[in-house]
Design a protein around this motif. Sequence first.
Motif, PDB file in Angstrom:
ATOM      1  N   ILE A 262      26.260  38.981  35.168  1.00 34.33           N
ATOM      2  CA  ILE A 262      26.462  37.703  35.867  1.00 34.33           C
ATOM      3  C   ILE A 262      26.129  36.524  34.960  1.00 34.33           C
ATOM      4  O   ILE A 262      26.808  35.485  34.979  1.00 34.33           O
ATOM      5  CB  ILE A 262      25.597  37.658  37.144  1.00 34.33           C
TER       6      ILE A 262
ATOM      7  N   GLY B 210      38.084  37.079  44.366  1.00 33.03           N
ATOM      8  CA  GLY B 210      38.134  36.348  43.098  1.00 33.03           C
ATOM      9  C   GLY B 210      38.748  34.974  43.155  1.00 33.03           C
ATOM     10  O   GLY B 210      39.323  34.481  42.205  1.00 33.03           O
TER      11      GLY B 210
ATOM     12  N   SER C 150      34.712  36.399  35.573  1.00 37.56           N
ATOM     13  CA  SER C 150      35.210  35.995  36.892  1.00 37.56           C
ATOM     14  C   SER C 150      34.568  36.865  37.968  1.00 37.56           C
ATOM     15  O   SER C 150      34.061  37.959  37.695  1.00 37.56           O
ATOM     16  CB  SER C 150      36.729  36.149  36.957  1.00 37.56           C
ATOM     17  N   GLN C 151      34.603  36.364  39.207  1.00 34.82           N
ATOM     18  CA  GLN C 151      34.037  37.109  40.324  1.00 34.82           C
ATOM     19  C   GLN C 151      34.755  38.445  40.531  1.00 34.82           C
ATOM     20  O   GLN C 151      34.131  39.456  40.837  1.00 34.82           O
ATOM     21  CB  GLN C 151      34.107  36.267  41.604  1.00 34.82           C
ATOM     22  N   SER C 152      36.070  38.445  40.352  1.00 34.02           N
ATOM     23  CA  SER C 152      36.827  39.690  40.540  1.00 34.02           C
ATOM     24  C   SER C 152      36.506  40.701  39.444  1.00 34.02           C
ATOM     25  O   SER C 152      36.438  41.905  39.694  1.00 34.02           O
ATOM     26  CB  SER C 152      38.332  39.394  40.570  1.00 34.02           C
TER      27      SER C 152
ATOM     28  N   GLY D 194      29.801  39.989  42.478  1.00 37.20           N
ATOM     29  CA  GLY D 194      31.129  39.395  42.378  1.00 37.20           C
ATOM     30  C   GLY D 194      31.856  39.456  43.705  1.00 37.20           C
ATOM     31  O   GLY D 194      31.272  39.706  44.761  1.00 37.20           O
ATOM     32  N   SER D 195      33.163  39.241  43.638  1.00 36.48           N
ATOM     33  CA  SER D 195      33.995  39.256  44.839  1.00 36.48           C
ATOM     34  C   SER D 195      35.363  39.806  44.504  1.00 36.48           C
ATOM     35  O   SER D 195      35.983  39.397  43.519  1.00 36.48           O
ATOM     36  CB  SER D 195      34.137  37.837  45.405  1.00 36.48           C
TER      37      SER D 195
END
Length: 205
Positions: free
Chosen positions: A114, A165, A125-127, A161-162
């Motif tokens: 992170i 994204g 990136s979050q994705s 993350g996600s």
Amino acid sequence: MSVYKDEKRNSWYVKFRYVDYYGVKKQTTKRGFATKREASEWETAEKMKRNFNLDMTFSKFYEIYEADVRHRVKETTWENKETMVKAKIIPFFGERKMIEISAKDVRHWQKEMIEYKDEKGKSYSQSYLATLHAQLSAIFNHAVKFYDLKNNPAKIAGSMGSKRGGNIMFWTQEQYKAFIECVMDKPLSFYGFEMLYWCGLRIGE
């Protein structure tokens, strides 16, 4: 004893028998060790791997994971997975024993991922972070499901993350037509974008 001296080559080699996953008795030999200690260390690690003893390192278990999974997915899918694992996961977990990796260790790894920034100050990136965690969790899930690892420390640690994204932007047809007029004098670009847009293709396809 399964470590021997090769007098002709002035090196050491290992030869031992084992029973594979299907109960078949086999024998393996590995040559070219400079010292007896190197040969013995390789033998210990290899026996753990072949006997599916999770006292082995993460790197050794990844070899088992590859043998089990690689033939079940597309080659390009595996290559993407392998690139990610070898670059971002093995450097951190590689020499740690599978049975000793805890949720706390995973959280520490997540923190590094992170907080990472490249030479331009750009972070992941979050994705991408979500995909990294999914790859790590998949390896531990495999160990839990097939090799009796007590639990999945990546699952206990929680995701990062996600998957979404952020928002993905699309051109409307009017926006695309305005763009394509600007590259009509460049045939290669023109036909390339025409195929991508009208066929709904992704770059990889």
